[in-house]
Design a protein around this motif. Structure first.
Motif, short mmCIF file in Angstrom:
data_model
loop_
_atom_site.label_atom_id
_atom_site.label_comp_id
_atom_site.label_asym_id
_atom_site.label_seq_id
_atom_site.Cartn_x
_atom_site.Cartn_y
_atom_site.Cartn_z
N PRO A 207 0.82 -1.22 0.00
CA PRO A 207 0.00 0.00 0.00
C PRO A 207 0.85 1.27 0.00
N SER A 208 0.27 2.31 -0.55
CA SER A 208 0.97 3.59 -0.61
C SER A 208 0.94 4.29 0.75
N PRO A 209 2.01 5.00 1.09
CA PRO A 209 2.00 5.78 2.34
C PRO A 209 1.26 7.10 2.21
N LEU A 210 0.77 7.42 1.02
CA LEU A 210 0.09 8.69 0.81
C LEU A 210 -1.13 8.80 1.73
N GLY A 211 -1.25 9.95 2.39
CA GLY A 211 -2.36 10.15 3.31
C GLY A 211 -2.14 9.53 4.68
N GLN A 212 -0.88 9.25 5.01
CA GLN A 212 -0.55 8.68 6.32
C GLN A 212 0.52 9.51 7.01
N LEU A 213 0.45 9.54 8.33
CA LEU A 213 1.44 10.25 9.14
C LEU A 213 1.92 9.32 10.25
N VAL A 214 3.24 9.24 10.41
CA VAL A 214 3.86 8.38 11.42
C VAL A 214 4.56 9.27 12.44
N THR A 215 4.32 9.02 13.70
CA THR A 215 4.96 9.78 14.77
C THR A 215 5.94 8.88 15.52
N PHE A 216 6.92 9.52 16.17
CA PHE A 216 7.90 8.77 16.97
C PHE A 216 8.23 9.57 18.21
N ASP A 217 8.19 8.89 19.37
CA ASP A 217 8.52 9.49 20.66
C ASP A 217 9.83 8.86 21.13
N GLY A 218 10.89 9.67 21.14
CA GLY A 218 12.20 9.15 21.53
C GLY A 218 12.33 8.86 23.01
N ARG A 219 11.39 9.34 23.84
CA ARG A 219 11.44 9.04 25.27
C ARG A 219 11.00 7.60 25.53
N SER A 220 9.84 7.27 25.02
CA SER A 220 9.27 5.94 25.26
C SER A 220 9.62 4.95 24.17
N LEU A 221 10.21 5.42 23.08
CA LEU A 221 10.52 4.60 21.89
C LEU A 221 9.24 4.02 21.28
#
Length: 327
Positions: A207-221
């Motif tokens: 599937p395409s990643p278009l229209g998706q947002l990925v977040t990352f929290d470096g504290r909790s990984l």
């Protein structure tokens, strides 16, 4: 094709996907921390052409996270140093280095002939300028941001909602690497996500990643993902304007303090953002409001206050630092 044998062996990519990468032409805005993994992975994967735009020079404070550069690169234009590093990594990848700041006056020319835009600029203004330009041209945009230990990467426009649709309002506080600091590995994680999204779009992976947002929290990984494919575009919102497009007929306001920078035009008013709102100044009939500050954040805040009492056209100008760098 032995250089790319391991990735061609991935069934989702294969020879057809590799051929698409070889024909691709991408624009990368910003040659700093996010661009370090982005450029290495795109160049290493065999993306045919990269236009790289950045106005800055390498500084010692960059080296902990901008891993394309070495101590010997200090003082060299970032776009040229990065282009040399990627060419050394893969001579098949042609990298065009542009030493310039992105603004509304040059964004269309910089995007011209490219298949995809990557926003690695770490600039509030650049992100919205690129989003507006990509939406107008139906061009895909992969945008990312990192402050402190938090970051995100998302794929916008080109058939998906724009970044302006997903982030239509100015947050109460916008941080920056200079003010809040940043850890290099967090930048690396987000930049790698950005590169993966770009390669998936260029190669036509499903599937395409278009229209998706990925977040990352470096504290909790911890990471998270959400889809925004159905997010409506805002009916209106302040647009950025190039400083060269300002005229004497504009209602021009410089929101910077006197000790921050000289007045940007002799006919400009120097006012704080809080001056606008009920009972505050408004443009004359037929004038457009042009609100200026260093990064565009104060101009956006002033535009929200002015827009609550006046329904005319409001434009923002991000003037950058006095040395001309991207804010």
């Amino acid at each position: 094709m032995s250089r790319y044998a391991r990735q061609i062996a991935v069934p989702e990519l294969g020879p057809l996907g590799q051929a698409r990468l070889r024909r691709a032409h991408v624009l990368v805005v910003g040659a700093g921390g996010l661009a370090a993994p982005v450029l290495q992975y795109l160049g290493g994967a065999g993306v045919g052409r990269i236009r790289l735009v950045d106005p800055d020079r390498v500084e010692a404070t960059n080296l902990h996270r901008q891993t394309l550069f070495r101590d010997a690169d200090i003082g060299v234009a970032k776009s040229r140093a990065a282009a040399a590093a990627i060419t050394a990594l893969n001579p098949d990848c042609r990298v065009e280095a542009v030493v310039a700041a992105l603004d509304p006056a040059n964004v269309d020319a910089l995007c011209d002939s490219t298949d995809l835009v990557l926003d690695c600029a770490d600039s509030f203004a650049a992100s919205y300028i690129l989003s507006d330009a990509c939406r107008a041209a139906d061009r895909q945009l992969v945008s990312a941001s990192v402050v402190g230990l938090d970051g995100y990467a998302g794929a916008f426009c080109g058939g998906a909602p724009s970044l302006r649709a997903v982030f239509p309002d100015l947050p109460q506080r916008l941080g920056s690497c200079a003010e809040d600091g940043v850890l290099g590995p967090v930048v690396g994680v987000i930049g790698a996500l950005q590169a993966q999204m770009a390669l998936a779009l260029l190669a036509g992976l499903d599937p395409s990643p278009l229209g998706q947002l990925v977040t990352f929290d470096g504290r909790s990984l911890r990471s998270g993902k959400f889809r925004f494919a159905d997010t409506p575009e805002p009916e209106r919102g302040p647009r950025f304007l190039a400083p060269s497009a300002i005229t004497a007929a504009d209602f021009l306001v410089d929101l910077r303090a006197e000790d921050e920078a000289p007045l940007m035009r002799p006919f400009a008013r120097r006012l704080p953002a809080t001056a606008f709102g009920p009972g505050g100044p408004i443009p004359a009939t037929g004038q457009r409001a042009v609100l200026c500050c260093r990064s565009g954040q104060r101009a956006w805040a002033a535009a929200e206050r002015l827009g609550a009492v006046w329904d005319g056209n409001i434009f923002l100008v991000a003037l950058g630092d006095p040395n001309g760098d991207i804010p």
